[in-house]
Design an enzyme around this catalytic site. Structure first.
Site, mmCIF file in Angstrom:
data_model
loop_
_atom_site.group_PDB
_atom_site.id
_atom_site.type_symbol
_atom_site.label_atom_id
_atom_site.label_comp_id
_atom_site.label_asym_id
_atom_site.label_seq_id
_atom_site.Cartn_x
_atom_site.Cartn_y
_atom_site.Cartn_z
ATOM 1 N N SER A 221 46.326 -4.484 6.073
ATOM 2 C CA SER A 221 47.434 -5.702 6.662
ATOM 3 C C SER A 221 48.729 -5.652 6.263
ATOM 4 C CB SER A 221 46.818 -6.994 6.546
ATOM 5 O OG SER A 221 47.851 -8.008 6.913
ATOM 6 N N TYR A 234 44.226 -14.070 1.069
ATOM 7 C CA TYR A 234 44.233 -12.713 1.948
ATOM 8 C C TYR A 234 45.151 -11.783 1.724
ATOM 9 C CZ TYR A 234 43.973 -10.873 6.733
ATOM 10 O OH TYR A 234 43.716 -9.810 7.741
#
Length: 329
Positions: A221, A234
């Site tokens: 990501s 995250y």
């Protein structure tokens, strides 16, 4: 101090203002950059752009309820046997990036094991999409954080297809917090269990059964590259995935198994409406240079590229960002 320095400085300032003035006049007359709020459409077909309908979902999120529906089928993509005869195992393949990857893998000749948590309807749609490409699919339900499930999924894939060539650890848990103090231990633990333990469990179960020419393509990501103030845990896991892939790629290179990462920016999938408020979902992706989120079919070709020994045989331990230019959103 020598007055000549002052005179020179004032002269430079006057020069700077002289350069600025005509630009200010032009922008005042035109109302600014007329293109600044328009999404960039540079793909094979037009893609949805903000504002989207306000919507919020319960986790883990259902693709069938997203409005507009994510574009995953890539009708413009012509298969050419890049994964002919391969078998792939993809977690989180019921929706979003995982579904789009499953479809393109099938179009390139691979059979696909579709792993999901509890989104039965979405998983069934992925199975149908793979089979519509003329390839076989099996659907496996379980928690990637459980090492027993990873072992069972690998065994089921081998039983169904007789081989395992490509592994895509993709399933993820994401939930924002506005204050660090609100990030509970339970929340932090769930994120690490899914996003890090899940990747470890799957790859460790799969590697003994993979042969030279095999590939592991992980989903990273932009948050693992740039961080995100509201996605502390995250972002930590995605950065960990990037480091894991670099290290595992080096470790497995002598065995002919390549390991790489695709690191997307904002993508229109159920992951985000199942995290963000309805208000935030309506503007999702608008802060990228492209002024919109990616659609899953815009991300999936990178997985084909990194999975195919025809296309990326000299690439391992790399992070491929696909972030729409990134603008901090």
């Amino acid at each position: 101090m020598d007055r000549s320095f002052t005179r020179d400085a004032e002269a430079v300032a006057d020069h700077e203002r002289a350069i600025q003035a005509p630009i200010d006049r032009k922008e005042a007359a035109s109302g600014g950059d007329e293109q600044s709020d328009q999404a960039v459409q540079a793909g094979a077909r037009p893609y949805p752009e903000p504002p989207f309908p306000k919507q919020h979902q319960r986790k883990p999120g259902d693709e069938s309820r997203l409005d507009p529906a994510p574009l995953y089928d890539a009708p413009f993509w012509k298969g050419s046997g890049k994964l002919e005869g391969f078998a792939a195992l993809i977690t989180g393949a019921d929706s979003g990036i995982g579904r789009a990857v499953a479809v393109l893998f099938a179009r390139e000749g691979a059979h696909v094991a579709v792993c999901h948590l509890d989104e039965d309807q979405d998983a069934e749609e992925t199975r149908k999409a793979v089979e519509a490409e003329g390839r076989r699919a099996i659907v496996l339900q379980g928690d990637v954080a459980d090492p027993a499930f990873s072992k069972a999924a690998v065994k089921a894939t081998l039983d169904a297809f007789g081989r395992l060539d490509v592994v895509v650890p993709n399933a993820a848990f994401q939930e924002h917090v506005e204050a660090f103090e609100d990030l509970t231990y339970d929340h932090f633990d769930r994120t690490l269990k899914t996003n890090l333990y899940g990747y470890f469990n799957l790859t460790q179960a799969a590697v003994p059964h993979m042969k030279p020419g095999g590939a592991i393509v992980m989903t990273g990501s932009v948050t693992g590259l740039m961080g995100n103030k509201d996605l502390l845990d995250y972002s930590l896991t995605k950065g960990g995935i990037h480091a894991f892939a670099r290290s595992l790629g080096t470790h497995l290179a002598p065995r002919g198994i390549r390991v790489n990462v695709v690191a997307p920016g904002p993508v229109w999938t159920p992951l985000n409406p199942a995290d963000k408020s309805a208000e935030d979902v309506s503007t999702f992706g608008s802060q990228t240079v492209m002024k919109r989120p990616a659609q899953p079919e815009e991300i999936a070709p990178a997985f084909v590229f990194l999975a195919s020994p025809q296309m990326s045989s000299f690439i391992t331990g790399e992070i491929l960002p696909i972030i729409g230019g990134y603008g901090g959103g």
